[in-house]
Design a protein around this motif. Sequence first.
Motif, short mmCIF file in Angstrom:
data_model
loop_
_atom_site.label_atom_id
_atom_site.label_comp_id
_atom_site.label_asym_id
_atom_site.label_seq_id
_atom_site.Cartn_x
_atom_site.Cartn_y
_atom_site.Cartn_z
N VAL A 38 -34.51 30.72 -11.92
CA VAL A 38 -34.55 29.26 -11.88
C VAL A 38 -35.23 28.73 -13.14
O VAL A 38 -34.77 27.76 -13.74
CB VAL A 38 -35.29 28.79 -10.61
N ALA A 39 -36.31 29.41 -13.59
CA ALA A 39 -37.01 28.97 -14.80
C ALA A 39 -36.09 29.02 -16.01
O ALA A 39 -36.04 28.07 -16.81
CB ALA A 39 -38.24 29.85 -15.03
N ILE A 40 -35.30 30.11 -16.13
CA ILE A 40 -34.39 30.22 -17.28
C ILE A 40 -33.30 29.15 -17.17
O ILE A 40 -32.91 28.54 -18.17
CB ILE A 40 -33.79 31.63 -17.35
N ALA A 41 -32.84 28.89 -15.92
CA ALA A 41 -31.82 27.86 -15.75
C ALA A 41 -32.37 26.50 -16.16
O ALA A 41 -31.64 25.67 -16.73
CB ALA A 41 -31.36 27.83 -14.29
N PHE A 42 -33.66 26.24 -15.89
CA PHE A 42 -34.26 24.98 -16.33
C PHE A 42 -34.21 24.86 -17.84
O PHE A 42 -33.94 23.77 -18.37
CB PHE A 42 -35.72 24.91 -15.87
N ILE A 43 -34.46 25.98 -18.56
CA ILE A 43 -34.37 25.91 -20.02
C ILE A 43 -32.95 25.58 -20.44
O ILE A 43 -32.72 24.75 -21.32
CB ILE A 43 -34.82 27.25 -20.64
N LEU A 44 -31.97 26.18 -19.75
CA LEU A 44 -30.56 25.96 -20.14
C LEU A 44 -30.13 24.52 -19.89
O LEU A 44 -29.24 24.03 -20.58
CB LEU A 44 -29.65 26.92 -19.38
N VAL A 45 -30.72 23.84 -18.89
CA VAL A 45 -30.35 22.44 -18.68
C VAL A 45 -31.35 21.49 -19.34
O VAL A 45 -31.50 20.36 -18.94
CB VAL A 45 -30.20 22.09 -17.18
N GLN A 46 -31.99 21.97 -20.39
CA GLN A 46 -32.86 21.14 -21.24
C GLN A 46 -34.04 20.55 -20.49
O GLN A 46 -34.33 19.36 -20.60
CB GLN A 46 -32.04 20.00 -21.88
N ALA A 47 -34.72 21.38 -19.70
CA ALA A 47 -35.91 20.91 -19.00
C ALA A 47 -37.07 21.86 -19.28
O ALA A 47 -37.48 22.63 -18.42
CB ALA A 47 -35.65 20.81 -17.50
N PRO A 48 -37.62 21.85 -20.51
CA PRO A 48 -38.65 22.83 -20.86
C PRO A 48 -39.94 22.67 -20.05
O PRO A 48 -40.58 23.67 -19.71
CB PRO A 48 -38.91 22.58 -22.35
N LEU A 50 -40.24 21.77 -16.92
CA LEU A 50 -40.03 22.41 -15.63
C LEU A 50 -40.09 23.93 -15.76
O LEU A 50 -40.64 24.60 -14.90
CB LEU A 50 -38.67 22.02 -15.06
N ALA A 51 -39.53 24.45 -16.86
CA ALA A 51 -39.51 25.91 -17.03
C ALA A 51 -40.93 26.44 -17.14
O ALA A 51 -41.27 27.45 -16.51
CB ALA A 51 -38.70 26.27 -18.27
N PHE B 41 -31.03 21.81 -7.94
CA PHE B 41 -30.00 20.79 -7.76
C PHE B 41 -30.38 19.51 -8.50
O PHE B 41 -29.57 18.90 -9.19
CB PHE B 41 -29.83 20.52 -6.26
N PHE B 42 -31.66 19.12 -8.38
CA PHE B 42 -32.11 17.91 -9.07
C PHE B 42 -31.99 18.06 -10.58
O PHE B 42 -31.52 17.15 -11.27
CB PHE B 42 -33.55 17.60 -8.68
N ALA B 43 -32.44 19.23 -11.09
CA ALA B 43 -32.37 19.44 -12.54
C ALA B 43 -30.92 19.40 -13.02
O ALA B 43 -30.62 18.83 -14.07
CB ALA B 43 -33.03 20.77 -12.90
N PHE B 44 -30.00 19.98 -12.22
CA PHE B 44 -28.57 19.94 -12.58
C PHE B 44 -28.04 18.52 -12.54
O PHE B 44 -27.22 18.13 -13.36
CB PHE B 44 -27.75 20.83 -11.65
N ALA B 45 -28.52 17.73 -11.55
CA ALA B 45 -28.00 16.37 -11.43
C ALA B 45 -28.39 15.52 -12.63
O ALA B 45 -27.68 14.57 -12.96
CB ALA B 45 -28.52 15.73 -10.14
N LEU B 69 -35.92 11.44 -15.31
CA LEU B 69 -36.46 11.07 -13.99
C LEU B 69 -36.41 12.22 -12.98
O LEU B 69 -37.43 12.53 -12.36
CB LEU B 69 -35.70 9.84 -13.48
N PRO B 70 -35.26 12.91 -12.78
CA PRO B 70 -35.28 14.05 -11.85
C PRO B 70 -36.24 15.13 -12.30
O PRO B 70 -36.87 15.78 -11.46
CB PRO B 70 -33.84 14.57 -11.88
N GLN B 71 -36.39 15.31 -13.60
CA GLN B 71 -37.33 16.33 -14.08
C GLN B 71 -38.74 15.98 -13.65
O GLN B 71 -39.51 16.86 -13.23
CB GLN B 71 -37.26 16.44 -15.60
N ALA B 72 -39.11 14.71 -13.75
CA ALA B 72 -40.46 14.31 -13.35
C ALA B 72 -40.67 14.52 -11.86
O ALA B 72 -41.72 15.00 -11.42
CB ALA B 72 -40.70 12.85 -13.73
N LEU B 73 -39.64 14.18 -11.06
CA LEU B 73 -39.77 14.37 -9.61
C LEU B 73 -39.90 15.85 -9.26
O LEU B 73 -40.70 16.25 -8.42
CB LEU B 73 -38.58 13.76 -8.89
N VAL B 74 -39.07 16.70 -9.93
CA VAL B 74 -39.10 18.13 -9.62
C VAL B 74 -40.43 18.74 -10.04
O VAL B 74 -40.94 19.65 -9.38
CB VAL B 74 -37.90 18.83 -10.30
#
Lengths: 183, 112
Positions: A38-48, A50-51, B41-45, B69-74
């Motif tokens: 999940v952490a690596i997937a967060f990096i792939l969807v541009q959410a550092p 969260l990762a 799911f949120f991060a993908f959305a 916004l979803p990133q902040a919530l997650v």
Amino acid sequence: MIELYVLLVAMLAAAIVAIEVKDLLAAAVAMGIVGFSVAIAFILVQAPDLAIVQIVVEILAVVFFAAVLLRTTHRDSTVSRRITPVMVFPSVVFGFFVVLFGVIVAIALRELPAFGSPAMRVAGEYLAIGMEQTGAANLVASVILDFRAYDTLGEAVVLFTAVVGVLTVVRQLGRKEDKGREE
Amino acid sequence: MVPFLACIVLFLFGLYAVLLKRNIIKIIIGFSIMEYAVNLFFAFAGFKREALAPIITDVGMVRNFVDPLPQALVLTSIVIALATTALMLALAMRIYEKYKTFDIAEIRRLKG
């Protein structure tokens, strides 16, 4: 995006292992595989952000599982049992729920914007004025600490409550030797 | 659409463990898996193709970012998930000390 699909397959496989394996320590490790995927997937969807948080949290979670399992037992005695009459009713309920859930998901996914093109109705404003209004270059930080700071306050309250709960449950009741440490 | 469906399948795996497994640790693992599925799911959305992570590195840059916004919530949800997992594990440890088993069918018999 092919690497994301590979990760999703790995995640689902690790989840099956975590749920079905007989040794509970192995199950905890498989759960760790899901979490790090999940952490690596967060990096792939541009959410550092969260990762980073996911990696720290996942390490702590696996350590907690290992600590509890090493103190108790790590053999799951319920895995290889035959199907008992007790299990029939929950199975039927679960099957019914999956069907219901599938129908609702099919309806909901039709309304959802396609993967890769979000609606961004609220976020457009955050992106436009976030830096000027809050002074934070990281817009996720500007959302959690400024635009939606009450959410973060609520999170801190939940976190505090959970920590108090854990300390209350784990505390030894015969508190002779740790009288000075707690209360 | 495929990533969303994968999240939903992952959620159902977790739900299966929570509802049909008889070992408490497996139930807690099921809860964790459900949390991962929802967070993902949120991060993908909020994901946008060809966009950058929402961090401004240059004042004049084109603001083609993914949805923050979803990133902040997650972000808050992940931390709460850890706290609840720790609480469930503490309760499971106490249950084991009292009943010497993780099997919920055995625990159903009340003792002392």
